[in-house]
Design a protein around this motif. Sequence first.
Motif, short mmCIF file in Angstrom:
data_model
loop_
_atom_site.label_atom_id
_atom_site.label_comp_id
_atom_site.label_asym_id
_atom_site.label_seq_id
_atom_site.Cartn_x
_atom_site.Cartn_y
_atom_site.Cartn_z
N PHE A 164 0.74 -1.24 0.00
CA PHE A 164 0.00 0.00 0.00
C PHE A 164 0.78 1.31 0.00
N PRO A 165 1.98 1.40 0.55
CA PRO A 165 2.67 2.70 0.53
C PRO A 165 2.84 3.27 -0.89
N ASN A 166 3.27 2.44 -1.82
CA ASN A 166 3.45 2.94 -3.19
C ASN A 166 2.12 3.15 -3.90
N LEU A 167 1.12 2.37 -3.54
CA LEU A 167 -0.21 2.55 -4.13
C LEU A 167 -0.78 3.92 -3.73
N LYS A 168 -0.55 4.31 -2.50
CA LYS A 168 -1.01 5.62 -2.04
C LYS A 168 -0.37 6.73 -2.87
N LYS A 169 0.93 6.58 -3.16
CA LYS A 169 1.63 7.57 -3.99
C LYS A 169 1.08 7.58 -5.41
N TRP A 170 0.75 6.39 -5.93
CA TRP A 170 0.21 6.24 -7.29
C TRP A 170 -1.09 7.06 -7.45
N PHE A 171 -1.93 7.06 -6.40
CA PHE A 171 -3.22 7.74 -6.46
C PHE A 171 -3.14 9.22 -6.10
N GLU A 172 -2.00 9.68 -5.63
CA GLU A 172 -1.85 11.06 -5.19
C GLU A 172 -2.28 12.03 -6.28
N GLY A 173 -3.21 12.91 -5.95
CA GLY A 173 -3.65 13.95 -6.88
C GLY A 173 -4.63 13.49 -7.94
N LYS A 174 -4.95 12.21 -7.99
CA LYS A 174 -5.90 11.70 -9.00
C LYS A 174 -7.31 11.70 -8.43
N ARG A 175 -8.25 11.96 -9.31
CA ARG A 175 -9.67 11.94 -8.92
C ARG A 175 -10.41 11.07 -9.91
N PHE A 176 -11.41 10.35 -9.40
CA PHE A 176 -12.18 9.45 -10.23
C PHE A 176 -13.65 9.79 -10.12
N THR A 177 -14.33 9.73 -11.24
CA THR A 177 -15.76 10.05 -11.23
C THR A 177 -16.61 8.79 -11.16
N THR A 178 -16.02 7.65 -11.48
CA THR A 178 -16.77 6.39 -11.39
C THR A 178 -15.95 5.34 -10.67
N ARG A 179 -16.66 4.38 -10.16
CA ARG A 179 -16.02 3.24 -9.49
C ARG A 179 -15.16 2.47 -10.48
N GLU A 180 -15.63 2.35 -11.70
CA GLU A 180 -14.92 1.61 -12.74
C GLU A 180 -13.56 2.24 -13.04
N GLN A 181 -13.48 3.56 -13.02
CA GLN A 181 -12.21 4.24 -13.24
C GLN A 181 -11.22 3.90 -12.13
N LEU A 182 -11.71 3.90 -10.92
CA LEU A 182 -10.86 3.57 -9.77
C LEU A 182 -10.35 2.13 -9.88
N ILE A 183 -11.24 1.22 -10.22
CA ILE A 183 -10.85 -0.19 -10.35
C ILE A 183 -9.83 -0.36 -11.47
N ALA A 184 -10.06 0.28 -12.61
CA ALA A 184 -9.13 0.18 -13.75
C ALA A 184 -7.75 0.72 -13.38
N GLU A 185 -7.72 1.83 -12.66
CA GLU A 185 -6.44 2.43 -12.26
C GLU A 185 -5.71 1.54 -11.25
N THR A 186 -6.45 0.94 -10.34
CA THR A 186 -5.85 0.03 -9.36
C THR A 186 -5.28 -1.20 -10.06
N GLU A 187 -6.04 -1.77 -10.99
CA GLU A 187 -5.56 -2.94 -11.73
C GLU A 187 -4.32 -2.59 -12.56
N ALA A 188 -4.31 -1.41 -13.15
CA ALA A 188 -3.15 -0.98 -13.94
C ALA A 188 -1.91 -0.88 -13.06
N TYR A 189 -2.09 -0.38 -11.85
CA TYR A 189 -0.96 -0.27 -10.92
C TYR A 189 -0.37 -1.65 -10.63
N PHE A 190 -1.22 -2.60 -10.23
CA PHE A 190 -0.72 -3.92 -9.86
C PHE A 190 -0.18 -4.69 -11.06
N GLU A 191 -0.78 -4.53 -12.22
CA GLU A 191 -0.29 -5.20 -13.42
C GLU A 191 1.06 -4.66 -13.87
N GLY A 192 1.33 -3.41 -13.53
CA GLY A 192 2.59 -2.78 -13.92
C GLY A 192 3.77 -3.16 -13.05
N LEU A 193 3.51 -3.83 -11.95
CA LEU A 193 4.58 -4.22 -11.04
C LEU A 193 5.26 -5.49 -11.55
#
Length: 77
Positions: free
Chosen positions: A29-58
Amino acid sequence: MAKFNEFRYELLPQPAYSLDLVPCDYFLFPNLKKWFEGKRFTTREQLIAETEAYFEGLDKSYYSDGLKKLENHWSKC
């Protein structure tokens, strides 16, 4: 769970809760928190897609190294 199965890790029982030794906080979670810093999402789907992109990129070594470090922390409990 898929990553645990992929790496053939044995799941160990989680030790009693300790504020100093929260297992997932050490490497997920420490790096995930940094990944989301300053980002805003208007839908739940956007949040899920961004989270999946983070973990897939590792890199796979990120997970295996982090899990190896957990053994050290787990034994402290």
